[in-house]
Design a protein around this motif. Structure first.
Motif, PDB file in Angstrom:
ATOM      1  N   ARG A   1       8.437  -4.746 -23.094  1.00 22.21           N
ATOM      2  CA  ARG A   1       7.853  -4.507 -24.410  1.00 22.21           C
ATOM      3  C   ARG A   1       6.670  -3.536 -24.319  1.00 22.21           C
ATOM      4  O   ARG A   1       6.488  -2.661 -25.166  1.00 22.21           O
TER       5      ARG A   1
ATOM      6  N   TRP B   1      12.423  -1.746 -32.748  1.00 18.72           N
ATOM      7  CA  TRP B   1      12.762  -1.657 -31.320  1.00 18.72           C
ATOM      8  C   TRP B   1      11.862  -2.539 -30.462  1.00 18.72           C
ATOM      9  O   TRP B   1      12.325  -3.518 -29.881  1.00 18.72           O
TER      10      TRP B   1
ATOM     11  N   LYS C   1      11.295  -6.207 -32.377  1.00 14.99           N
ATOM     12  CA  LYS C   1      12.316  -6.655 -33.326  1.00 14.99           C
ATOM     13  C   LYS C   1      12.655  -8.135 -33.189  1.00 14.99           C
ATOM     14  O   LYS C   1      13.073  -8.780 -34.151  1.00 14.99           O
ATOM     15  N   ASP C   2      12.457  -8.700 -31.990  1.00 14.28           N
ATOM     16  CA  ASP C   2      12.830 -10.099 -31.750  1.00 14.28           C
ATOM     17  C   ASP C   2      11.724 -11.083 -32.108  1.00 14.28           C
ATOM     18  O   ASP C   2      11.934 -12.301 -32.047  1.00 14.28           O
ATOM     19  N   VAL C   3      10.553 -10.580 -32.498  1.00 13.10           N
ATOM     20  CA  VAL C   3       9.441 -11.493 -32.790  1.00 13.10           C
ATOM     21  C   VAL C   3       8.853 -11.246 -34.176  1.00 13.10           C
ATOM     22  O   VAL C   3       7.721 -11.609 -34.452  1.00 13.10           O
ATOM     23  N   ARG C   4       9.646 -10.671 -35.064  1.00 15.04           N
ATOM     24  CA  ARG C   4       9.163 -10.418 -36.430  1.00 15.04           C
ATOM     25  C   ARG C   4       9.138 -11.721 -37.218  1.00 15.04           C
ATOM     26  O   ARG C   4      10.176 -12.342 -37.419  1.00 15.04           O
ATOM     27  N   ARG C   5       7.950 -12.122 -37.664  1.00  8.63           N
ATOM     28  CA  ARG C   5       7.817 -13.364 -38.424  1.00  8.63           C
ATOM     29  C   ARG C   5       7.179 -13.130 -39.783  1.00  8.63           C
ATOM     30  O   ARG C   5       7.540 -13.779 -40.750  1.00  8.63           O
TER      31      ARG C   5
ATOM     32  N   TRP D   1       2.966  -8.723 -35.003  1.00  9.90           N
ATOM     33  CA  TRP D   1       4.291  -9.309 -34.784  1.00  9.90           C
ATOM     34  C   TRP D   1       4.202 -10.655 -34.069  1.00  9.90           C
ATOM     35  O   TRP D   1       5.155 -11.104 -33.452  1.00  9.90           O
TER      36      TRP D   1
END
Length: 352
Positions: A233, A285, A288-292, A351
Motif C-alpha cells: 500500500r 487502487w 480500495k479495500d478499506v473504504r468505509r 480511509w
C-alpha cells in the motif's frame, strides 16, 4: 476449561519456584498445567522445572537446537493440552495473581485478553525515562504501521491469554520478536480485551533489552507490514504521489504556456487537479479495500491530509534552515516527513 500456562525461559532458575507457587495460588481451583519451554539454560532452569513437577502440574520442555522467545511460545502452543493458553514471562514482572482476571475476560466472550500496562489502572514501576520512551515509541510505531492493532493499547505485552482456536491455524513466524503482535495480525479472533496490571521490577536474572532487540522489533514490524499488505500500500501511495507531480507540472505548464495565466495564480488550480488525481487513484487502487466513509468525506479528509502535509513540510524546512542546514537538504527532509504524515493520515483517517 483447561488452562495451559506457557512460560519461555532462559536462565530463570532463581525465579522459578516462587513463580510456580504463585501460579498455584492463583489457579488452585482450576484445571491447569504449566509448560516451561527452556532454551537449554546454562543455569539449568529446565532441570529445576522437572524437579518441581513433583509438587506442581508443570512440564519442562528443554530445547537444545532452537532459540528465541517467540519460537518457544509457539512450541508451547503445540505441546499444550488446554482450551485456553496463558503466556507470561518467568521473571515475576508479570504477576500470576492477574491470570484469573485474564481468564474471566475469556469466559465473558473475549478471544484474546491482554495484560496491559497502558490502560487505566495499568502502570510500569521504576523504569528509567529512556525505557519508557523506547516502550511507548515501539507501540506507537506498531500501531501506526499496522492499522489492525491501532485500538490495542499494549500490543507488545508479553502477558496475555487466548483461546486455542485463535492460533490453531495461524501461520505464526517463529523468528518474530513480539509474539503477541504476530498473533494480533495473523490470529483468528474478533474481540480483544485488556486488563490493567503493574509491570514490576525483575526479581532475579538480567533484562534482555538491548540494541539488537530493538532492531529485531523494527524488522518484525516490517515483516508484518508485508504480511498485511501495508508495504504494498505504501508503494502504491508513492507511485500515485509521483503521478500527482506530473499532473501538477503538466497543468501548470499548460495554464501558463497556452492560456497565458499568471504563474503564481496558475499553481492553485494545478495543485488542486493534482490532489484530485491522487485522490482518485488512491481511492480506486491504493485504499480500495478499506473504504468505509462516504465519498465526500474521503475527499474532504484527503484535502486535509494534503494541507497538513504541506504545513508539516514548511515547519520542518523553516526549522532546519534556521539552525543552519542547507536549504535543499532541509527541503528534502521536509518532503520525506510530509509524505509519511500524509500516508499515515490517509491510512488511519481518510480511509481508516
Amino acid at each position: 476449561m483447561k488452562v495451559s500456562v506457557i512460560i519461555p525461559t532462559y536462565n530463570e532458575r532463581d525465579n522459578l519456584e516462587e513463580l510456580l507457587y504463585r501460579i498455584e495460588e492463583a489457579l488452585k481451583d482450576r484445571d491447569y498445567e504449566v509448560l516451561i519451554v527452556d532454551d537449554d539454560s546454562p543455569d539449568r532452569t529446565w532441570e529445576l522445572a522437572q524437579k518441581l513437577s513433583e509438587k506442581y502440574p508443570v512440564r519442562a520442555i528443554r530445547r537444545t537446537s532452537e532459540k528465541g522467545l517467540s519460537s518457544a511460545v509457539i512450541r508451547g502452543f503445540k505441546e499444550a493440552s488446554g482450551d485456553v493458553f496463558v503466556v507470561m514471562d518467568a521473571d515475576l514482572q508479570h504477576p500470576p495473581e492477574k491470570i484469573p482476571e485474564l481468564l474471566e475476560k475469556i469466559e465473558k466472550g473475549a478471544d484474546i485478553a491482554i495484560g496491559s500496562r497502558y490502560v487505566p489502572g495499568g502502570k510500569v514501576e521504576n523504569w528509567y525515562w529512556y525505557r519508557r520512551l523506547i516502550s511507548k515509541g515501539a507501540i506507537l510505531i506498531g500501531r501506526l504501521a499496522l492499522p489492525k492493532i491501532r485500538d490495542v493499547k499494549d500490543p507488545v505485552s508479553g502477558f496475555f491469554a487466548l483461546r486455542r482456536e485463535v492460533v490453531e491455524n495461524a501461520q505464526l513466524n517463529p523468528i518474530g520478536f513480539k509474539i503477541l503482535m504476530e498473533i494480533l495480525i495473523k490470529g483468528d479472533y474478533k474481540r480483544v480485551e485488556e486488563v490493567p496490571f503493574t509491570f514490576g521490577l525483575r526479581k532475579a536474572g538480567e533484562s534482555k533489552l538491548s540494541g539488537k532487540t530493538m532492531v529485531k522489533y523494527l524488522k518484525h514490524v516490517y515483516r508484518l507490514m508485508r504480511w498485511e499488505g501495508e508495504l504494498d500500500r505504501l508503494i502504491k501511495f508513492t507511485l500515485v504521489g509521483l503521478s500527482g507531480v506530473l499532473v501538477n507540472e503538466g497543468f501548470l505548464y499548460g495554464f501558463v504556456r497556452f492560456l497565458g495565466w499568471d504563474k503564481i495564480l496558475a499553481n492553485i488550480p494545478a495543485t488542486e487537479l493534482a490532489i484530485l488525481n491522487n485522490f482518485t487513484w488512491n481511492d480506486i487502487w491504493t485504499f480500495k479495500d478499506v473504504r468505509r466513509k462516504s465519498l465526500p468525506r474521503r475527499l474532504f479528509n484527503f484535502h486535509i491530509a494534503a494541507l497538513t502535509g504541506a504545513v508539516v513540510q514548511w515547519i520542518i524546512y523553516a526549522g532546519l534552515v534556521y539552525i543552519g542546514l542547507n536549504y535543499l537538504v532541509a527541503n528534502l527532509i521536509g518532503i520525506i516527513v510530509s509524505f509519511i504524515v500524509r500516508f499515515l493520515f490517509n491510512r488511519h483517517v481518510t480511509w481508516g
